[in-house]
Design a protein around this motif. Structure first.
Motif, PDB file in Angstrom:
ATOM      1  N   LEU A  94     -39.483 -85.906  15.863  1.00  0.00           N
ATOM      2  CA  LEU A  94     -38.775 -85.357  17.023  1.00  0.00           C
ATOM      3  C   LEU A  94     -37.882 -84.204  16.595  1.00  0.00           C
ATOM      4  CD1 LEU A  94     -38.115 -85.519  20.047  1.00  0.00           C
ATOM      5  CD2 LEU A  94     -36.299 -87.130  19.458  1.00  0.00           C
TER       6      LEU A  94
ATOM      7  N   LEU B 217     -36.904 -92.786  22.537  1.00  0.00           N
ATOM      8  CA  LEU B 217     -37.478 -93.071  21.229  1.00  0.00           C
ATOM      9  C   LEU B 217     -36.654 -94.142  20.511  1.00  0.00           C
ATOM     10  CD1 LEU B 217     -39.596 -92.345  19.082  1.00  0.00           C
ATOM     11  CD2 LEU B 217     -38.043 -90.574  18.296  1.00  0.00           C
TER      12      LEU B 217
ATOM     13  N   PRO C 103     -43.750 -91.881  16.795  1.00  0.00           N
ATOM     14  CA  PRO C 103     -42.500 -92.591  17.111  1.00  0.00           C
ATOM     15  C   PRO C 103     -41.572 -92.584  15.906  1.00  0.00           C
ATOM     16  CG  PRO C 103     -44.270 -94.160  16.764  1.00  0.00           C
ATOM     17  CD  PRO C 103     -44.881 -92.793  16.689  1.00  0.00           C
ATOM     18  N   ASP C 104     -41.122 -91.405  15.537  1.00  0.00           N
ATOM     19  CA  ASP C 104     -40.305 -91.205  14.346  1.00  0.00           C
ATOM     20  C   ASP C 104     -39.265 -90.127  14.659  1.00  0.00           C
ATOM     21  OD1 ASP C 104     -39.264 -90.866  11.828  1.00  0.00           O
ATOM     22  OD2 ASP C 104     -41.129 -90.255  10.883  1.00  0.00           O
TER      23      ASP C 104
ATOM     24  N   VAL D 162     -35.558 -87.889  25.579  1.00  0.00           N
ATOM     25  CA  VAL D 162     -36.656 -88.338  24.723  1.00  0.00           C
ATOM     26  C   VAL D 162     -36.095 -89.044  23.488  1.00  0.00           C
ATOM     27  CG1 VAL D 162     -38.607 -87.589  23.310  1.00  0.00           C
ATOM     28  CG2 VAL D 162     -38.215 -86.564  25.536  1.00  0.00           C
TER      29      VAL D 162
ATOM     30  N   LEU E  76     -46.741 -91.173  20.844  1.00  0.00           N
ATOM     31  CA  LEU E  76     -46.104 -91.284  22.150  1.00  0.00           C
ATOM     32  C   LEU E  76     -46.332 -89.992  22.919  1.00  0.00           C
ATOM     33  CD1 LEU E  76     -42.675 -92.812  21.070  1.00  0.00           C
ATOM     34  CD2 LEU E  76     -44.611 -94.015  22.081  1.00  0.00           C
TER      35      LEU E  76
ATOM     36  N   LEU F  54     -40.233 -89.286  28.247  1.00  0.00           N
ATOM     37  CA  LEU F  54     -41.196 -90.051  27.481  1.00  0.00           C
ATOM     38  C   LEU F  54     -42.134 -90.748  28.457  1.00  0.00           C
ATOM     39  CD1 LEU F  54     -41.365 -90.379  24.443  1.00  0.00           C
ATOM     40  CD2 LEU F  54     -40.119 -92.505  24.654  1.00  0.00           C
TER      41      LEU F  54
END
Length: 119
Positions: free
Chosen positions: A65, A93, A60-61, A89, A34, A45
């Motif tokens: 992040l 997410l 995308p985890d 964000v 992402l 995002l």
């Protein structure tokens, strides 16, 4: 008449741009990551990947992040002074992860599978 051979593409099919996740520093195809950008001083995002300017890429985890936030990777990757708030964000997410069809393995699970010796 001279018959010409078909040209061979420089990149194999299915390959594409490769980016580095700012959280775990692993390289992956851009389609798996992402994009995050700064708009008016706020971290957002960029799901369509159309926001102008410098962007950072993340898996995308939530673990990635969290690692990016602990390492203060976003200000460094985006070249902006001072800390950036990642709550927008994190919310984006969470929406992306809830919208995915079926539960897929997280980035941590994928790494664990890769590191397990099958013998």
């Amino acid at each position: 008449m001279v018959k010409r051979q078909r040209t061979v593409p420089a990149c194999p099919p299915g390959s594409g741009p490769v980016r580095t996740c700012v959280g775990c520093r692993a390289r992956a195809r851009a389609g798996e990551l992402l994009r995050v950008a700064v708009v008016d001083g706020n971290l957002v995002l960029d799901l369509r990947r159309r926001i102008h300017g410098r962007g950072a890429w993340i898996h995308p985890d939530p673990d990635c992040l969290g690692m990016a936030e602990r390492r203060r990777a976003f200000p460094r990757a985006l070249r902006v002074p001072g800390p950036l708030d990642v709550t927008a964000v994190a919310e984006g997410l969470a929406r992306v992860l809830s919208a995915q069809v079926g539960p897929g393995p997280t980035r941590t699970e994928q790494e664990h599978r890769r590191q397990v010796d099958p013998s």
